[in-house]
Motif scaffolding. Structure first.
Motif, PDB file in Angstrom:
ATOM      1  N   PRO A  13       5.465   2.148  -5.527  1.00  0.00           N
ATOM      2  CA  PRO A  13       5.047   1.147  -4.539  1.00  0.00           C
ATOM      3  C   PRO A  13       3.804   0.391  -5.001  1.00  0.00           C
ATOM      4  O   PRO A  13       2.873   0.967  -5.564  1.00  0.00           O
ATOM      5  CB  PRO A  13       4.742   1.993  -3.289  1.00  0.00           C
ATOM      6  CG  PRO A  13       5.444   3.294  -3.513  1.00  0.00           C
ATOM      7  CD  PRO A  13       5.427   3.523  -4.995  1.00  0.00           C
ATOM      8  N   LEU A  14       3.792  -0.906  -4.770  1.00  0.00           N
ATOM      9  CA  LEU A  14       2.633  -1.757  -5.038  1.00  0.00           C
ATOM     10  C   LEU A  14       1.983  -2.098  -3.699  1.00  0.00           C
ATOM     11  O   LEU A  14       2.652  -2.546  -2.769  1.00  0.00           O
ATOM     12  CB  LEU A  14       3.056  -3.029  -5.765  1.00  0.00           C
ATOM     13  CG  LEU A  14       3.728  -2.833  -7.123  1.00  0.00           C
ATOM     14  CD1 LEU A  14       4.127  -4.169  -7.733  1.00  0.00           C
ATOM     15  CD2 LEU A  14       2.829  -2.056  -8.088  1.00  0.00           C
ATOM     16  N   GLU A  15       0.682  -1.904  -3.619  1.00  0.00           N
ATOM     17  CA  GLU A  15      -0.022  -2.010  -2.339  1.00  0.00           C
ATOM     18  C   GLU A  15      -0.453  -3.451  -2.061  1.00  0.00           C
ATOM     19  O   GLU A  15      -1.653  -3.762  -1.983  1.00  0.00           O
ATOM     20  CB  GLU A  15      -1.212  -1.063  -2.320  1.00  0.00           C
ATOM     21  CG  GLU A  15      -0.820   0.395  -2.466  1.00  0.00           C
ATOM     22  CD  GLU A  15      -2.013   1.312  -2.406  1.00  0.00           C
ATOM     23  OE1 GLU A  15      -2.491   1.605  -1.299  1.00  0.00           O
ATOM     24  OE2 GLU A  15      -2.484   1.721  -3.487  1.00  0.00           O
ATOM     25  N   ILE A  16       0.515  -4.322  -1.876  1.00  0.00           N
ATOM     26  CA  ILE A  16       0.239  -5.736  -1.685  1.00  0.00           C
ATOM     27  C   ILE A  16      -0.691  -5.974  -0.495  1.00  0.00           C
ATOM     28  O   ILE A  16      -1.639  -6.766  -0.578  1.00  0.00           O
ATOM     29  CB  ILE A  16       1.557  -6.521  -1.492  1.00  0.00           C
ATOM     30  CG1 ILE A  16       2.312  -6.622  -2.824  1.00  0.00           C
ATOM     31  CG2 ILE A  16       1.281  -7.929  -0.951  1.00  0.00           C
ATOM     32  CD1 ILE A  16       1.639  -7.493  -3.864  1.00  0.00           C
ATOM     33  N   GLU A  17      -0.423  -5.317   0.623  1.00  0.00           N
ATOM     34  CA  GLU A  17      -1.250  -5.538   1.813  1.00  0.00           C
ATOM     35  C   GLU A  17      -2.711  -5.193   1.544  1.00  0.00           C
ATOM     36  O   GLU A  17      -3.613  -5.938   1.921  1.00  0.00           O
ATOM     37  CB  GLU A  17      -0.731  -4.716   2.999  1.00  0.00           C
ATOM     38  CG  GLU A  17       0.569  -5.232   3.579  1.00  0.00           C
ATOM     39  CD  GLU A  17       1.806  -4.668   2.873  1.00  0.00           C
ATOM     40  OE1 GLU A  17       1.626  -3.977   1.831  1.00  0.00           O
ATOM     41  OE2 GLU A  17       2.925  -4.912   3.351  1.00  0.00           O
ATOM     42  N   ARG A  18      -2.962  -4.067   0.880  1.00  0.00           N
ATOM     43  CA  ARG A  18      -4.346  -3.696   0.564  1.00  0.00           C
ATOM     44  C   ARG A  18      -4.970  -4.681  -0.409  1.00  0.00           C
ATOM     45  O   ARG A  18      -6.131  -5.046  -0.273  1.00  0.00           O
ATOM     46  CB  ARG A  18      -4.392  -2.270  -0.011  1.00  0.00           C
ATOM     47  CG  ARG A  18      -5.818  -1.825  -0.376  1.00  0.00           C
ATOM     48  CD  ARG A  18      -5.861  -0.378  -0.830  1.00  0.00           C
ATOM     49  NE  ARG A  18      -5.138  -0.136  -2.060  1.00  0.00           N
ATOM     50  CZ  ARG A  18      -5.614  -0.417  -3.276  1.00  0.00           C
ATOM     51  NH1 ARG A  18      -6.804  -0.990  -3.416  1.00  0.00           N
ATOM     52  NH2 ARG A  18      -4.900  -0.143  -4.349  1.00  0.00           N
ATOM     53  N   TRP A  19      -4.195  -5.124  -1.392  1.00  0.00           N
ATOM     54  CA  TRP A  19      -4.733  -6.068  -2.365  1.00  0.00           C
ATOM     55  C   TRP A  19      -5.139  -7.387  -1.708  1.00  0.00           C
ATOM     56  O   TRP A  19      -6.022  -8.086  -2.211  1.00  0.00           O
ATOM     57  CB  TRP A  19      -3.703  -6.353  -3.457  1.00  0.00           C
ATOM     58  CG  TRP A  19      -3.294  -5.164  -4.270  1.00  0.00           C
ATOM     59  CD1 TRP A  19      -3.866  -3.913  -4.260  1.00  0.00           C
ATOM     60  CD2 TRP A  19      -2.235  -5.103  -5.220  1.00  0.00           C
ATOM     61  NE1 TRP A  19      -3.210  -3.086  -5.131  1.00  0.00           N
ATOM     62  CE2 TRP A  19      -2.206  -3.785  -5.741  1.00  0.00           C
ATOM     63  CE3 TRP A  19      -1.307  -6.029  -5.673  1.00  0.00           C
ATOM     64  CZ2 TRP A  19      -1.284  -3.381  -6.701  1.00  0.00           C
ATOM     65  CZ3 TRP A  19      -0.376  -5.628  -6.627  1.00  0.00           C
ATOM     66  CH2 TRP A  19      -0.375  -4.321  -7.137  1.00  0.00           C
ATOM     67  N   CYS A  20      -4.463  -7.746  -0.612  1.00  0.00           N
ATOM     68  CA  CYS A  20      -4.733  -9.026   0.050  1.00  0.00           C
ATOM     69  C   CYS A  20      -5.765  -8.915   1.167  1.00  0.00           C
ATOM     70  O   CYS A  20      -6.056  -9.904   1.843  1.00  0.00           O
ATOM     71  CB  CYS A  20      -3.429  -9.611   0.603  1.00  0.00           C
ATOM     72  SG  CYS A  20      -2.287 -10.169  -0.690  1.00  0.00           S
ATOM     73  N   MET A  21      -6.310  -7.720   1.365  1.00  0.00           N
ATOM     74  CA  MET A  21      -7.347  -7.524   2.376  1.00  0.00           C
ATOM     75  C   MET A  21      -8.725  -7.546   1.724  1.00  0.00           C
ATOM     76  O   MET A  21      -8.850  -7.631   0.498  1.00  0.00           O
ATOM     77  CB  MET A  21      -7.123  -6.195   3.099  1.00  0.00           C
ATOM     78  CG  MET A  21      -5.837  -6.142   3.927  1.00  0.00           C
ATOM     79  SD  MET A  21      -5.504  -4.489   4.587  1.00  0.00           S
ATOM     80  CE  MET A  21      -6.900  -4.309   5.704  1.00  0.00           C
ATOM     81  N   ALA A  22      -9.754  -7.480   2.545  1.00  0.00           N
ATOM     82  CA  ALA A  22     -11.118  -7.368   2.031  1.00  0.00           C
ATOM     83  C   ALA A  22     -11.291  -6.026   1.323  1.00  0.00           C
ATOM     84  O   ALA A  22     -10.558  -5.068   1.615  1.00  0.00           O
ATOM     85  CB  ALA A  22     -12.114  -7.496   3.169  1.00  0.00           C
ATOM     86  N   PRO A  23     -12.230  -5.905   0.394  1.00  0.00           N
ATOM     87  CA  PRO A  23     -12.438  -4.642  -0.307  1.00  0.00           C
ATOM     88  C   PRO A  23     -12.715  -3.487   0.654  1.00  0.00           C
ATOM     89  O   PRO A  23     -13.469  -3.641   1.621  1.00  0.00           O
ATOM     90  CB  PRO A  23     -13.666  -4.931  -1.190  1.00  0.00           C
ATOM     91  CG  PRO A  23     -13.634  -6.408  -1.401  1.00  0.00           C
ATOM     92  CD  PRO A  23     -13.104  -6.977  -0.117  1.00  0.00           C
TER      93      PRO A  23
END
Length: 226
Positions: free
Chosen positions: A39-49
């Motif tokens: 799985p690639l964590e797209i949602e986390r990558w697109c959120m603030a750090p």
């Protein structure tokens, strides 16, 4: 650009990955030939750090190069603090999103000529990007040419003890797939070994939020292989 680099560039620029970046949502995976999915964590990558990301940002010194910057959360966070940072990514959509967030980014592979080679104070390989090119040793050797002799490389390890190079595709889980390309996954022990062979030494290891990172610094009097 080598054939491998060109193939990888095409794969990440096509279909599922760019679509996921536009929406900021998954699902998205790397699919191995045997059907195994990462799985690639797209949602986390697109959120603030998050706090784990912040632990990386707090260790960044001087000028920062984020390799495989994705949608740009780290670069834009550094820029918001007035830090000098540049992201590189082979996906035009990733670069565009980074620019929209206020970060600086170029559409470029790490294996192509880069600005200020040999003068970067900090380089980042986060979110599995130590897998770029499918050959961690070659990637780490390349970064010895990019980072200054007094600089550092902050790299995220796989959460398991693995040292794997394989061919994968970007897969959206709904039938959309990109072209095959080489990728790697390395845990802490494997990354440490690859780092030593490429002229780095481990200066720090830390874990937070289920993620593990290494800080690497150049070995004294060691010159990277071309």
């Amino acid at each position: 650009m080598t054939t491998t680099t060109a193939t990888t560039t095409t794969a990440w620029r096509a279909g599922p990955y760019d679509c996921a970046l536009r929406t900021g949502r998954g699902p998205l995976f790397l699919r191995r030939h045997d059907g195994w999915l990462l799985p690639l964590e797209i949602e986390r990558w697109c959120m603030a750090p998050d706090s784990a990301d912040r632990s990386v940002l707090d260790r960044c010194l001087g000028t920062v190069l984020d390799i495989g910057c994705g949608p740009g959360r780290l670069v834009s966070a550094l820029a918001a603090e007035g830090r000098r940072a540049l992201g590189i990514d082979i996906s035009p959509e990733a670069v565009a999103r980074t620019l929209r967030l206020g970060g600086s980014a170029l559409c470029r592979s790490v294996f192509e000529p880069l600005p200020a080679e040999g003068r970067w104070d900090t380089a980042l390989l986060i979110d599995g990007n130590v897998g770029i090119g499918g050959d961690p040793a070659a990637l780490l050797c390349r970064l010895r040419q990019v980072v200054s002799s007094s600089g550092r490389l902050l790299a995220e390890c796989a959460p398991v003890d693995v040292d794997e190079c394989c061919e994968v595709r970007v897969d959206d889980g709904r039938g959309g797939r990109g072209a095959p390309f080489p990728w790697a996954r390395v845990g802490t022990r494997a990354l440490s070994a690859h780092a030593r062979s490429a002229g780095w030494r481990v200066s720090e290891r830390w874990s937070l939020e289920g993620r593990t990172f290494l800080s690497l610094v150049p070995q004294s009097s060691v010159v990277a292989r071309p």
